[in-house]
Design a protein around this motif. Structure first.
Motif, PDB file in Angstrom:
ATOM      1  N   LEU A 169     -25.705  26.607   9.695  1.00  0.00           N
ATOM      2  CA  LEU A 169     -24.970  25.639  10.509  1.00  0.00           C
ATOM      3  C   LEU A 169     -23.511  25.692  10.079  1.00  0.00           C
TER       4      LEU A 169
ATOM      5  N   ILE B 131     -29.457  17.472  12.681  1.00  0.00           N
ATOM      6  CA  ILE B 131     -28.523  18.432  13.308  1.00  0.00           C
ATOM      7  C   ILE B 131     -29.248  19.757  13.548  1.00  0.00           C
ATOM      8  N   ARG B 132     -30.003  20.182  12.542  1.00  0.00           N
ATOM      9  CA  ARG B 132     -30.736  21.449  12.667  1.00  0.00           C
ATOM     10  C   ARG B 132     -31.705  21.399  13.850  1.00  0.00           C
TER      11      ARG B 132
ATOM     12  N   ILE C 164     -13.629  19.482  16.702  1.00  0.00           N
ATOM     13  CA  ILE C 164     -14.560  20.023  15.711  1.00  0.00           C
ATOM     14  C   ILE C 164     -15.975  19.931  16.265  1.00  0.00           C
ATOM     15  N   ASP C 165     -16.708  21.016  16.128  1.00  0.00           N
ATOM     16  CA  ASP C 165     -18.086  21.080  16.588  1.00  0.00           C
ATOM     17  C   ASP C 165     -18.979  21.614  15.482  1.00  0.00           C
ATOM     18  N   VAL C 166     -20.270  21.406  15.674  1.00  0.00           N
ATOM     19  CA  VAL C 166     -21.244  22.078  14.812  1.00  0.00           C
ATOM     20  C   VAL C 166     -21.929  23.145  15.652  1.00  0.00           C
TER      21      VAL C 166
ATOM     22  N   LYS D 296     -29.556   9.927   3.325  1.00  0.00           N
ATOM     23  CA  LYS D 296     -28.941  10.172   4.645  1.00  0.00           C
ATOM     24  C   LYS D 296     -28.422  11.606   4.798  1.00  0.00           C
ATOM     25  N   ILE D 297     -27.959  12.212   3.714  1.00  0.00           N
ATOM     26  CA  ILE D 297     -27.340  13.543   3.844  1.00  0.00           C
ATOM     27  C   ILE D 297     -28.373  14.605   4.254  1.00  0.00           C
TER      28      ILE D 297
ATOM     29  N   GLU E  11     -18.152  14.195   4.215  1.00  0.00           N
ATOM     30  CA  GLU E  11     -17.700  13.813   5.552  1.00  0.00           C
ATOM     31  C   GLU E  11     -18.605  12.831   6.295  1.00  0.00           C
ATOM     32  N   LEU E  12     -19.725  12.497   5.660  1.00  0.00           N
ATOM     33  CA  LEU E  12     -20.642  11.583   6.351  1.00  0.00           C
ATOM     34  C   LEU E  12     -20.332  10.138   5.964  1.00  0.00           C
TER      35      LEU E  12
ATOM     36  N   PRO F 249     -19.795   7.303  10.728  1.00  0.00           N
ATOM     37  CA  PRO F 249     -19.578   8.405   9.782  1.00  0.00           C
ATOM     38  C   PRO F 249     -18.073   8.626   9.600  1.00  0.00           C
ATOM     39  N   LYS F 250     -17.683   9.231   8.471  1.00  0.00           N
ATOM     40  CA  LYS F 250     -16.252   9.516   8.278  1.00  0.00           C
ATOM     41  C   LYS F 250     -15.780  10.495   9.341  1.00  0.00           C
ATOM     42  N   SER F 251     -16.661  11.386   9.757  1.00  0.00           N
ATOM     43  CA  SER F 251     -16.286  12.400  10.741  1.00  0.00           C
ATOM     44  C   SER F 251     -17.226  12.313  11.939  1.00  0.00           C
TER      45      SER F 251
ATOM     46  N   MET G 138     -29.756  13.765   7.822  1.00  0.00           N
ATOM     47  CA  MET G 138     -28.793  14.038   8.893  1.00  0.00           C
ATOM     48  C   MET G 138     -28.683  15.534   9.155  1.00  0.00           C
ATOM     49  N   LEU G 139     -28.680  16.310   8.077  1.00  0.00           N
ATOM     50  CA  LEU G 139     -28.594  17.764   8.221  1.00  0.00           C
ATOM     51  C   LEU G 139     -29.814  18.296   8.986  1.00  0.00           C
TER      52      LEU G 139
ATOM     53  N   TYR H 174     -17.666  14.281  14.383  1.00  0.00           N
ATOM     54  CA  TYR H 174     -18.324  15.516  14.829  1.00  0.00           C
ATOM     55  C   TYR H 174     -19.755  15.621  14.291  1.00  0.00           C
ATOM     56  N   LEU H 175     -20.010  14.977  13.146  1.00  0.00           N
ATOM     57  CA  LEU H 175     -21.364  15.041  12.584  1.00  0.00           C
ATOM     58  C   LEU H 175     -22.356  14.274  13.459  1.00  0.00           C
TER      59      LEU H 175
ATOM     60  N   LEU I 106     -24.364  27.010  15.519  1.00  0.00           N
ATOM     61  CA  LEU I 106     -25.108  27.986  14.723  1.00  0.00           C
ATOM     62  C   LEU I 106     -24.215  29.200  14.519  1.00  0.00           C
TER      63      LEU I 106
ATOM     64  N   LEU J 183     -21.437  17.750   3.938  1.00  0.00           N
ATOM     65  CA  LEU J 183     -21.898  16.505   4.561  1.00  0.00           C
ATOM     66  C   LEU J 183     -21.616  15.310   3.656  1.00  0.00           C
TER      67      LEU J 183
ATOM     68  N   LYS K  80     -30.033  21.868  17.086  1.00  0.00           N
ATOM     69  CA  LYS K  80     -29.491  23.211  17.300  1.00  0.00           C
ATOM     70  C   LYS K  80     -30.557  24.264  17.574  1.00  0.00           C
TER      71      LYS K  80
ATOM     72  N   LEU L 129     -27.508   5.807   8.310  1.00  0.00           N
ATOM     73  CA  LEU L 129     -26.267   6.021   7.558  1.00  0.00           C
ATOM     74  C   LEU L 129     -26.188   5.157   6.297  1.00  0.00           C
TER      75      LEU L 129
ATOM     76  N   ARG M 246     -21.930  13.803  16.667  1.00  0.00           N
ATOM     77  CA  ARG M 246     -22.054  14.636  17.872  1.00  0.00           C
ATOM     78  C   ARG M 246     -22.967  15.826  17.628  1.00  0.00           C
ATOM     79  N   GLY M 247     -22.943  16.325  16.387  1.00  0.00           N
ATOM     80  CA  GLY M 247     -23.817  17.447  16.053  1.00  0.00           C
ATOM     81  C   GLY M 247     -25.284  17.062  15.997  1.00  0.00           C
TER      82      GLY M 247
END
Lengths: 162, 71
Positions: free
Chosen positions: B44, A34-35, B8-10, A26-27, B70-71, A62-64, A30-31, A66-67, B12, B67, A38, A21, A69-70
């Motif tokens: 996503l 998450i990918r 909130i979730d992520v 990081k962006i 919100e990151l 993180p600010k959120s 991190m994406l 859920y990210l 597909l 991101l 998933k 972070l 958790r994702g």
């Protein structure tokens, strides 16, 4: 949707998340993390994990939330308190969890940590005889693995569209 | 203490599309349903759901731009 088998599961500790972070990239990284979570074919949604005690430490970074958790799934460790109450240090707890992750496909795991903490795992007595099932990656080495896994996803997605 | 009313979730996009299509208990307004249908299957998606129901309140493409905020 293409699903991908990755060669190892990903197990992050709090120091890796903290390190990531503060990373300049990081962006996108991190994406990609998450990918990977998933699209993994094996251990759906539980390919990337973190212990519940580490999750509590970093969930507000993180600010959120859920990210986070994702990107990583929390795994419970309360049973360690019950069955192994003498284990107090977090490195040992994480290694035991990593060894338990070997029970499921793909039967091997990366522990992602910060560059500073890498040696704490590598020199640990529980991993001395472990040649390849558990590999430790610190900082940029872990980012390289994320990039490699992501490239595998891109390749397989292209193949599925051909 | 504020009561938690949404989660909130992520997910597909393909999974959200299937959820809406196959589960008749899912509630989603037409505008959100349209947004869901417009996603590519492998996108996503940030999904905001109401706790205690199967209501999808909102969806947003989870990309680098979101991101960054919100990151």
């Amino acid at each position: 949707m293409v699903k991908v088998s990755f060669e190892r599961r990903i197990f992050c500790d709090d120091s890796f998340i903290e390190w990531l972070l503060s990373h300049p990239n990081k962006i996108p990284v991190m994406l990609k993390l998450i990918r990977i979570k998933k699209v993994c074919k094996d251990c759906k949604e539980e390919h990337n994990v973190i212990t519940d005690f580490d999750y509590k430490k970093v969930k507000n970074l993180p600010k959120s939330e859920y990210l986070l958790r994702g990107a990583v799934k929390e795994v419970p460790t309360d049973f360690l308190e019950e069955f192994e109450p003498e284990i107090k240090d977090d490195i040992t707890k994480r290694i035991i969890i990593a060894l338990l992750l070997l029970d499921q496909e793909p039967y091997s795991v990366y522990i992602f940590t910060s560059p500073q903490n890498k040696s704490k795992y590598q020199d640990h007595s529980l991993l001395v005889s472990m040649k390849s099932s558990v590999k430790i990656k610190g900082g940029e080495e872990a980012v390289e693995i994320i990039e490699e896994f992501y490239r595998k996803f891109i390749r397989e997605r292209e193949l599925s569209r051909a | 203490m504020t009561e938690l009313t949404k989660i909130i979730d992520v997910d597909l996009a393909e999974d959200i599309k299937n959820l809406v299509k196959l589960n008749s208990e899912v509630e989603v307004i037409a505008a959100v349903k349209q947004k869901i249908e417009e996603f590519n299957n492998d996108d996503l998606v940030k999904v905001t759901k109401e706790i205690g129901s199967l209501k999808i309140i909102d969806v947003e493409l989870l990309d680098e731009e979101l991101l960054a905020k919100e990151l």
